[in-house]
Design a protein around this motif. Structure first.
Motif, PDB file in Angstrom:
ATOM      1  N   ALA A  79      98.898 102.250 103.251  1.00  0.00           N
ATOM      2  CA  ALA A  79      99.982 103.038 102.670  1.00  0.00           C
ATOM      3  C   ALA A  79     100.537 102.332 101.432  1.00  0.00           C
ATOM      4  O   ALA A  79     100.471 101.105 101.323  1.00  0.00           O
ATOM      5  CB  ALA A  79     101.092 103.227 103.702  1.00  0.00           C
ATOM      6  N   PRO A  80     101.080 103.086 100.482  1.00  0.00           N
ATOM      7  CA  PRO A  80     101.656 102.460  99.285  1.00  0.00           C
ATOM      8  C   PRO A  80     102.760 101.476  99.670  1.00  0.00           C
ATOM      9  O   PRO A  80     103.601 101.763 100.524  1.00  0.00           O
ATOM     10  CB  PRO A  80     102.224 103.649  98.500  1.00  0.00           C
ATOM     11  CG  PRO A  80     101.470 104.832  99.010  1.00  0.00           C
ATOM     12  CD  PRO A  80     101.150 104.561 100.444  1.00  0.00           C
ATOM     13  N   LYS A  81     102.764 100.301  99.030  1.00  0.00           N
ATOM     14  CA  LYS A  81     103.770  99.273  99.293  1.00  0.00           C
ATOM     15  C   LYS A  81     104.447  98.889  97.978  1.00  0.00           C
ATOM     16  O   LYS A  81     103.788  98.393  97.064  1.00  0.00           O
ATOM     17  CB  LYS A  81     103.131  98.022  99.924  1.00  0.00           C
ATOM     18  CG  LYS A  81     102.580  98.236 101.320  1.00  0.00           C
ATOM     19  CD  LYS A  81     102.255  96.911 102.001  1.00  0.00           C
ATOM     20  CE  LYS A  81     101.233  96.105 101.251  1.00  0.00           C
ATOM     21  NZ  LYS A  81     100.861  94.854 101.961  1.00  0.00           N
ATOM     22  N   SER A  82     105.746  99.130  97.904  1.00  0.00           N
ATOM     23  CA  SER A  82     106.538  98.756  96.740  1.00  0.00           C
ATOM     24  C   SER A  82     107.596  97.747  97.161  1.00  0.00           C
ATOM     25  O   SER A  82     107.922  97.629  98.341  1.00  0.00           O
ATOM     26  CB  SER A  82     107.214  99.983  96.126  1.00  0.00           C
ATOM     27  OG  SER A  82     106.265 100.958  95.727  1.00  0.00           O
ATOM     28  N   ASN A  83     108.144  97.055  96.177  1.00  0.00           N
ATOM     29  CA  ASN A  83     109.219  96.105  96.432  1.00  0.00           C
ATOM     30  C   ASN A  83     110.130  96.120  95.214  1.00  0.00           C
ATOM     31  O   ASN A  83     109.941  95.347  94.265  1.00  0.00           O
ATOM     32  CB  ASN A  83     108.663  94.706  96.694  1.00  0.00           C
ATOM     33  CG  ASN A  83     109.724  93.721  97.144  1.00  0.00           C
ATOM     34  OD1 ASN A  83     110.921  93.983  97.006  1.00  0.00           O
ATOM     35  ND2 ASN A  83     109.292  92.589  97.676  1.00  0.00           N
ATOM     36  N   THR A  84     111.105  97.024  95.231  1.00  0.00           N
ATOM     37  CA  THR A  84     111.962  97.193  94.057  1.00  0.00           C
ATOM     38  C   THR A  84     112.786  95.936  93.761  1.00  0.00           C
ATOM     39  O   THR A  84     113.181  95.714  92.612  1.00  0.00           O
ATOM     40  CB  THR A  84     112.900  98.394  94.245  1.00  0.00           C
ATOM     41  OG1 THR A  84     113.625  98.243  95.478  1.00  0.00           O
ATOM     42  CG2 THR A  84     112.108  99.695  94.286  1.00  0.00           C
ATOM     43  N   ALA A  85     113.009  95.107  94.786  1.00  0.00           N
ATOM     44  CA  ALA A  85     113.767  93.873  94.556  1.00  0.00           C
ATOM     45  C   ALA A  85     113.021  92.918  93.632  1.00  0.00           C
ATOM     46  O   ALA A  85     113.637  92.032  93.023  1.00  0.00           O
ATOM     47  CB  ALA A  85     114.071  93.192  95.892  1.00  0.00           C
ATOM     48  N   LYS A  86     111.709  93.091  93.533  1.00  0.00           N
ATOM     49  CA  LYS A  86     110.905  92.209  92.689  1.00  0.00           C
ATOM     50  C   LYS A  86     110.329  92.941  91.477  1.00  0.00           C
ATOM     51  O   LYS A  86     109.331  92.516  90.896  1.00  0.00           O
ATOM     52  CB  LYS A  86     109.782  91.576  93.517  1.00  0.00           C
ATOM     53  CG  LYS A  86     110.323  90.647  94.611  1.00  0.00           C
ATOM     54  CD  LYS A  86     109.213  89.914  95.342  1.00  0.00           C
ATOM     55  CE  LYS A  86     109.805  88.936  96.359  1.00  0.00           C
ATOM     56  NZ  LYS A  86     108.754  88.204  97.103  1.00  0.00           N
TER      57      LYS A  86
END
Length: 351
Positions: free
Chosen positions: A179-186
């Protein structure tokens, strides 16, 4: 997907006889078995021979066959190239065939089952070598062409045959797409590290380090790194590549193999949901209705910007990538960038 133990080899062979025109992958899915189980069932009746799946043993021998067709596919796209398996480079994690026609990146850990296959038709015999992963999904196939040395293929089959010749296989469960994995904190780190890339191969290491993956990063990074395109943009791009005769690189891959076409494309033929490139030594069969997300992507390298069009299915699996081409014959990346800029976005759809 379950494993092939749910059906006997005899039952699988009967299903093949009952569905002579059904594609192997479609028949396997309808039976809830891996495609490799269809092939293994033919061992008993002489239509298949189990051979080693080790690329270091198999791939160097393919040069002896002369011209063949290389095929790499997923459920959404099929990539076919004619050529000779010359210039093999072994590697523990990844191996390569790299020449003017056959261009492959192979990942040996997913090369689990392999067979030499012989299918008798009404007027001819079709020969192929087929390699499958642990779930029985095809990772790569080699099909004989008119100029293939069949005697060399038969000798390869004898030399590389395994001691055991089972007609059933125990297969693993097919693993879903990540599944798509994002990390807006980074996000700020993603953008600053993106600016510092010098090679496109650094991208996956970067996203992994930040707890993301390819699609997750594309979804959040924004301009000028990525523009989200309308799903129709892939078909529009193919039409523009034909109209302009602009060379490009078309990548299609699965867990076990990535296959690349480099050069122009000339003949498109749409049939139902399939868009097809039908050139003499390159065919592409693409399910347009499987495309859910498309991005124009721009990555810095030592040689300049690398521009690509990348399409994903509804589960987040990558379907294909089309890159601007840079070679000894010329640098076509800026023309490809202009092609990308003119494609329909989600905000600016084609009328």
């Amino acid at each position: 997907m379950g494993n092939s133990n749910t059906l006997t080899a005899a039952q699988i062979r009967q299903a093949i006889l009952d569905n002579p025109k059904k594609r192997a992958r479609d028949l396997a899915d309808s039976l809830n078995i891996g495609e490799a189980a269809l092939v293994a069932a033919q061992v008993t009746v002489g239509g298949a021979t189990k051979i080693t799946a080790d690329p270091n043993a198999l791939i160097p021998r393919l040069k002896e066959l002369g011209p063949v067709m290389a095929l790499t596919r997923t459920a959404s796209v099929v990539h076919e190239k004619d050529g000779i398996y010359d210039n093999y480079h072994a590697g523990d994690h990844a191996s390569m065939v790299l020449n003017g026609a056959i261009d492959l990146r192979m990942f040996p850990s997913h090369w689990v089952h392999a067979f030499a296959v012989r299918v008798e038709g009404d007027e001819s015999v079709r020969h192929s070598i087929q390699i499958f992963d642990a779930a029985g999904d095809a990772v790569h196939k080699i099909h004989a062409r008119q100029g293939t040395d069949i005697a060399a293929l038969e000798k390869l089959t004898v030399d590389l045959a395994t001691d055991d010749q089972p007609d059933t296989l125990t297969l693993a469960t097919r693993q879903p797409a990540e599944a798509p994995k994002s990390n807006t904190a980074k996000l700020d780190i993603l953008r600053s590290e993106w600016d510092r890339m010098t090679d496109t191969h650094q991208f996956l290491r970067l996203t992994s380090k930040l707890g993301m993956n390819r699609l997750g990063a594309y979804r959040i990074v924004g301009d000028p790194y990525v523009q989200r395109l309308h799903p129709d943009a892939v078909n529009t791009a193919l039409e523009q590549l034909v109209a302009t005769e602009l060379p490009s690189m078309i990548f299609v891959g699965n867990r076990g193999c990535i296959q690349i076409h480099s050069g122009p494309i000339h003949n498109l033929r749409k049939m139902g949901p399939w868009q097809n490139v039908m050139d003499p030594e390159f065919n592409l069969h693409l399910r347009l209705d499987h495309i859910a997300e498309v991005y124009a992507v721009h990555k810095p390298t030592r040689r300049g910007m690398a521009h690509s069009i990348e399409a994903f299915d509804k589960d987040g699996a990558i379907i294909l990538q089309i890159f601007g081409m840079r070679s000894d014959a010329g640098d076509f990346t800026e023309k490809f960038a202009a092609l990308c800029a003119a494609l329909p976005t989600l905000e600016k759809e084609a009328v």
